[in-house]
Write a protein that holds these residues in place. Sequence first.
Motif, PDB file in Angstrom:
ATOM      1  N   ILE A 186       0.832  -1.204   0.000  1.00 27.81           N
ATOM      2  CA  ILE A 186       0.000   0.000   0.000  1.00 27.81           C
ATOM      3  C   ILE A 186       0.866   1.254   0.000  1.00 27.81           C
ATOM      4  O   ILE A 186       0.434   2.337  -0.419  1.00 27.81           O
ATOM      5  N   LEU A 187       2.141   1.097   0.447  1.00 27.80           N
ATOM      6  CA  LEU A 187       3.044   2.252   0.468  1.00 27.80           C
ATOM      7  C   LEU A 187       3.376   2.740  -0.938  1.00 27.80           C
ATOM      8  O   LEU A 187       3.882   3.850  -1.100  1.00 27.80           O
ATOM      9  N   LYS A 188       3.098   1.935  -1.977  1.00 25.80           N
ATOM     10  CA  LYS A 188       3.281   2.402  -3.353  1.00 25.80           C
ATOM     11  C   LYS A 188       2.188   3.398  -3.745  1.00 25.80           C
ATOM     12  O   LYS A 188       2.354   4.174  -4.689  1.00 25.80           O
ATOM     13  N   PHE A 189       1.078   3.360  -3.035  1.00 22.89           N
ATOM     14  CA  PHE A 189      -0.077   4.188  -3.402  1.00 22.89           C
ATOM     15  C   PHE A 189      -0.260   5.383  -2.467  1.00 22.89           C
ATOM     16  O   PHE A 189      -0.863   6.377  -2.841  1.00 22.89           O
TER      17      PHE A 189
ATOM     18  N   ARG B 133      -4.576  -7.625  -6.036  1.00 20.68           N
ATOM     19  CA  ARG B 133      -3.308  -6.883  -6.060  1.00 20.68           C
ATOM     20  C   ARG B 133      -3.481  -5.415  -6.483  1.00 20.68           C
ATOM     21  O   ARG B 133      -2.533  -4.783  -6.936  1.00 20.68           O
ATOM     22  N   SER B 134      -4.683  -4.875  -6.326  1.00 15.76           N
ATOM     23  CA  SER B 134      -4.901  -3.448  -6.580  1.00 15.76           C
ATOM     24  C   SER B 134      -4.579  -2.654  -5.309  1.00 15.76           C
ATOM     25  O   SER B 134      -4.310  -3.232  -4.246  1.00 15.76           O
ATOM     26  N   GLY B 135      -4.633  -1.313  -5.421  1.00 13.82           N
ATOM     27  CA  GLY B 135      -4.412  -0.498  -4.234  1.00 13.82           C
ATOM     28  C   GLY B 135      -5.445  -0.780  -3.153  1.00 13.82           C
ATOM     29  O   GLY B 135      -5.131  -0.834  -1.961  1.00 13.82           O
TER      30      GLY B 135
ATOM     31  N   PHE C 299      -5.544  -5.287   3.326  1.00 15.74           N
ATOM     32  CA  PHE C 299      -4.573  -6.074   4.094  1.00 15.74           C
ATOM     33  C   PHE C 299      -3.799  -5.177   5.069  1.00 15.74           C
ATOM     34  O   PHE C 299      -3.455  -5.603   6.177  1.00 15.74           O
ATOM     35  N   ALA C 300      -3.545  -3.935   4.653  1.00 13.33           N
ATOM     36  CA  ALA C 300      -2.867  -3.014   5.571  1.00 13.33           C
ATOM     37  C   ALA C 300      -3.752  -2.697   6.777  1.00 13.33           C
ATOM     38  O   ALA C 300      -3.254  -2.535   7.902  1.00 13.33           O
TER      39      ALA C 300
END
Length: 296
Positions: A41-44, A257-259, A265-266
């Motif tokens: 999630i840190l990618k988004f 596997r989307s944001g 999951f986060a």
Amino acid sequence: MVIRRQAADKTVQYLLFVVALSSITVLLLIGIFLFWEGLPILKFTSWRDFLFGSLWYPTDDDPLFGIFPLIAGSAAVTLLSSLISVPLGIMTAIYIAEIAGKRTAELVKPFVEILASLPSVVIGLFGLVVFSPFLQKVFHVPIGINLFNASLMLAFMAVPTICSISEDAIHSVPGSLREASLALGATHLETIIKIVLPASASGIATAVILGMSRAIGETMVVLMVAGGAAVVPTSLFDPVRPMPSTIAAEMAEAPFRSGHYHALFAIGIVLFVFTLLFNLTADVMADRFKKRQLGG
């Protein structure tokens, strides 16, 4: 004969070791999977925006992943349900263990155990069909599925846990302490308050924390009666959306596997950390109470 017994003991020890190791391994694998799927999630978004952002719109073209309203909803539901369930659970345990006669205790205890065995969906249905219209009628609120309704239903679920563990802790207090207190002229009530409760404080503290842990992790009830609005509550009758209900409600519709998928999951990571902190707090409190008792 002696050699055979030693071999049997060794076999049982190895078997128990394998079982314990399996439990730890499963827990570690679940934790690894949770962090593996949640950390992307840190990618988004950043952790700061994720934890303290006030807007949760994960499916927009420009998605927003702020879960602070979800954390506030979980905290509010857990706190309010604890304020209701802790006094009820402890007082019921005191009544069963110290005040009620043997026959009365045998009648009351099964009811508490039946309450513990009720499926969460049944309690949620009761809150939705029976208690929600009652709240609307009595308090003149626009909607009966809200923070108060969810907290009360969670309290129903937490009371048996708190009561059962507290009762065991009270029963474990040596009878000699009660007899010594009564022999010195204390009344039954004074003996309960000044002798029995302090002596069983470690077990009662564990019961309270475990009851709160159950409230914060419960999914079905909050999914059915919390209202589902991702807003920070300002009133007892505001609808809320705690973290477990968000995961349960949205995981099926989140693309793989989307944001949105990684954000759910986060949220699971945050919930896992909260529950872990509750359990560690229970262990620390129980340990401190035990040391204080031994020191006394």
